[in-house]
Motif scaffolding. Structure first.
Motif, mmCIF file in Angstrom:
data_model
loop_
_atom_site.group_PDB
_atom_site.id
_atom_site.type_symbol
_atom_site.label_atom_id
_atom_site.label_comp_id
_atom_site.label_asym_id
_atom_site.label_seq_id
_atom_site.Cartn_x
_atom_site.Cartn_y
_atom_site.Cartn_z
ATOM 1 N N GLU A 180 -6.066 -3.277 8.724
ATOM 2 C CA GLU A 180 -7.364 -2.641 8.504
ATOM 3 C C GLU A 180 -7.189 -1.143 8.303
ATOM 4 O OE1 GLU A 180 -9.955 -3.623 11.729
ATOM 5 O OE2 GLU A 180 -10.261 -5.669 10.997
ATOM 6 N N GLY A 181 -7.986 -0.573 7.408
ATOM 7 C CA GLY A 181 -8.007 0.866 7.228
ATOM 8 C C GLY A 181 -7.292 1.365 5.984
ATOM 9 N N HIS A 240 -2.293 6.468 -1.087
ATOM 10 C CA HIS A 240 -1.608 7.157 0.009
ATOM 11 C C HIS A 240 -1.383 6.189 1.172
ATOM 12 C CE1 HIS A 240 -0.405 10.107 2.967
ATOM 13 N NE2 HIS A 240 -1.325 9.614 3.766
ATOM 14 N N CYS A 241 -2.395 5.390 1.476
ATOM 15 C CA CYS A 241 -2.276 4.388 2.541
ATOM 16 C C CYS A 241 -1.147 3.414 2.209
ATOM 17 C CB CYS A 241 -3.576 3.608 2.694
ATOM 18 S SG CYS A 241 -5.018 4.601 3.105
ATOM 19 N N ALA A 246 11.778 -6.296 1.550
ATOM 20 C CA ALA A 246 10.743 -6.106 0.530
ATOM 21 C C ALA A 246 9.390 -5.932 1.200
ATOM 22 C CB ALA A 246 10.696 -7.289 -0.426
ATOM 23 N N VAL A 247 8.565 -5.058 0.600
ATOM 24 C CA VAL A 247 7.209 -4.803 1.108
ATOM 25 C C VAL A 247 6.265 -4.803 -0.080
ATOM 26 C CG1 VAL A 247 5.686 -3.165 2.285
ATOM 27 C CG2 VAL A 247 8.083 -3.363 2.990
ATOM 28 N N GLU A 248 5.159 -5.536 0.045
ATOM 29 C CA GLU A 248 4.135 -5.517 -0.999
ATOM 30 C C GLU A 248 2.771 -5.369 -0.330
ATOM 31 O OE1 GLU A 248 2.672 -8.012 -4.905
ATOM 32 O OE2 GLU A 248 4.545 -8.548 -3.921
ATOM 33 N N VAL A 249 2.101 -4.243 -0.619
ATOM 34 C CA VAL A 249 0.793 -3.948 -0.034
ATOM 35 C C VAL A 249 -0.299 -4.362 -1.015
ATOM 36 C CG1 VAL A 249 -0.727 -2.118 0.805
ATOM 37 C CG2 VAL A 249 1.728 -2.021 1.298
ATOM 38 N N HIS A 250 -1.283 -5.086 -0.498
ATOM 39 C CA HIS A 250 -2.437 -5.515 -1.303
ATOM 40 C C HIS A 250 -3.680 -4.836 -0.725
ATOM 41 C CE1 HIS A 250 0.153 -8.642 -2.989
ATOM 42 N NE2 HIS A 250 0.556 -8.851 -1.753
#
Length: 66
Positions: free
Chosen positions: A7-8, A13-14, A30-34
């Motif tokens: 959350e947030g 930038h986040c 590996a990192v994938e931000v949605h």
């Protein structure tokens, strides 16, 4: 791989803050931000890093992991 609900996160930038914090951990591959879904997919080696450590790294950036 694990999907964490965060959350947030609202902007690039986040996304960068969460990605960088996780990629600094040994064992994260590996990192994938949605942003739209409020989730983060993380591929990691369970022998090198725990789910709790992943959550702590995100929370240290000021986001809540549910």
């Amino acid at each position: 791989m694990i999907t964490l609900h965060v959350e947030g996160m609202t902007c690039n930038h986040c996304k960068a803050a969460v990605t960088n914090a996780l990629e600094e951990l040994a064992g994260v591959t590996a990192v994938e931000v949605h942003l739209q879904e409020g989730t983060v997919d993380v591929q990691f080696d369970e022998a090198k890093v725990t789910v709790e450590a992943l959550k702590e790294a995100i929370e240290e950036q000021g986001y809540d992991v549910k």
